[in-house]
Design a protein around this motif. Structure first.
Motif, PDB file in Angstrom:
ATOM      1  N   UNK A 122       0.837  -1.205   0.000  1.00 16.26           N
ATOM      2  CA  UNK A 122       0.000   0.000   0.000  1.00 16.26           C
ATOM      3  C   UNK A 122       0.868   1.250   0.000  1.00 16.26           C
ATOM      4  N   UNK A 123       1.909   1.240   0.824  1.00 13.82           N
ATOM      5  CA  UNK A 123       2.805   2.390   0.896  1.00 13.82           C
ATOM      6  C   UNK A 123       3.410   2.677  -0.479  1.00 13.82           C
ATOM      7  N   UNK A 124       3.835   1.643  -1.185  1.00 15.67           N
ATOM      8  CA  UNK A 124       4.398   1.829  -2.524  1.00 15.67           C
ATOM      9  C   UNK A 124       3.353   2.395  -3.483  1.00 15.67           C
ATOM     10  N   UNK A 125       2.127   1.890  -3.415  1.00 15.72           N
ATOM     11  CA  UNK A 125       1.051   2.412  -4.267  1.00 15.72           C
ATOM     12  C   UNK A 125       0.772   3.881  -3.963  1.00 15.72           C
ATOM     13  N   UNK A 126       0.814   4.251  -2.675  1.00 17.04           N
ATOM     14  CA  UNK A 126       0.589   5.650  -2.297  1.00 17.04           C
ATOM     15  C   UNK A 126       1.672   6.545  -2.889  1.00 17.04           C
ATOM     16  N   UNK A 127       2.924   6.105  -2.800  1.00 21.26           N
ATOM     17  CA  UNK A 127       4.018   6.897  -3.377  1.00 21.26           C
ATOM     18  C   UNK A 127       3.905   6.976  -4.896  1.00 21.26           C
TER      19      UNK A 127
END
Length: 148
Positions: A122-127
């Motif tokens: 999720x963190x990667x998708x947010x970035x």
């Protein structure tokens, strides 16, 4: 659409340490009236105590990415307690052989508060989403890596 403004003012005077050239110091006035001393980078006879265009570009990129990221995670129910970044940029020759910022790296460090913590995916998708939607990133032609 919104229009943004900035003003610069330079007055001719000799360079403090290089009498055969001119001072690069100038004033930047932002649209809110905030003023800062700006110069060229020290490698180009600039004032090391002043900001310079290259670092201001990095600051604009990192700030825009952060603000976009915060909006995205907030809409998805996450709460950020702290966000910091150390942006880096490489000055080199672009494909046309002209000097340019050719690569930028953002290294955000984020602390989420509360029990709702994003997974690594999720963190990667947010970035990725923040990068795609960042006004400044969309205005640059250089590569931008985000190392989270």
């Amino acid at each position: 659409m919104a229009e943004h403004t900035a003003e610069i003012h330079w007055t001719a005077k000799p360079h403090a340490d290089q009498p055969d050239t001119f001072s690069r110091d100038h004033t930047v006035r932002l649209e809110n009236g905030h003023e800062l001393l700006n110069s060229s980078a020290p490698a180009y006879f600039g004032n090391p105590s002043a900001s310079n265009p290259e670092t201001l570009l990095l600051a604009a990129l990192a700030s825009c990415h952060m603000l976009t990221f915060l909006a995205i995670v907030s809409k998805r129910g996450f709460s950020v307690a702290e966000y910091s970044d150390r942006a880096a940029g490489t000055l080199g020759k672009n494909a046309e052989g002209r000097m340019a910022i050719t690569h930028c790296t953002l290294s955000p460090q984020i602390t989420f508060s509360g029990e709702n913590q994003p997974s690594a995916e999720e963190l990667q998708r947010f970035h990725d989403s923040a990068h795609r939607n960042c006004f400044i990133a969309n205005s640059l032609s250089c590569t931008v890596d985000i190392i989270a």
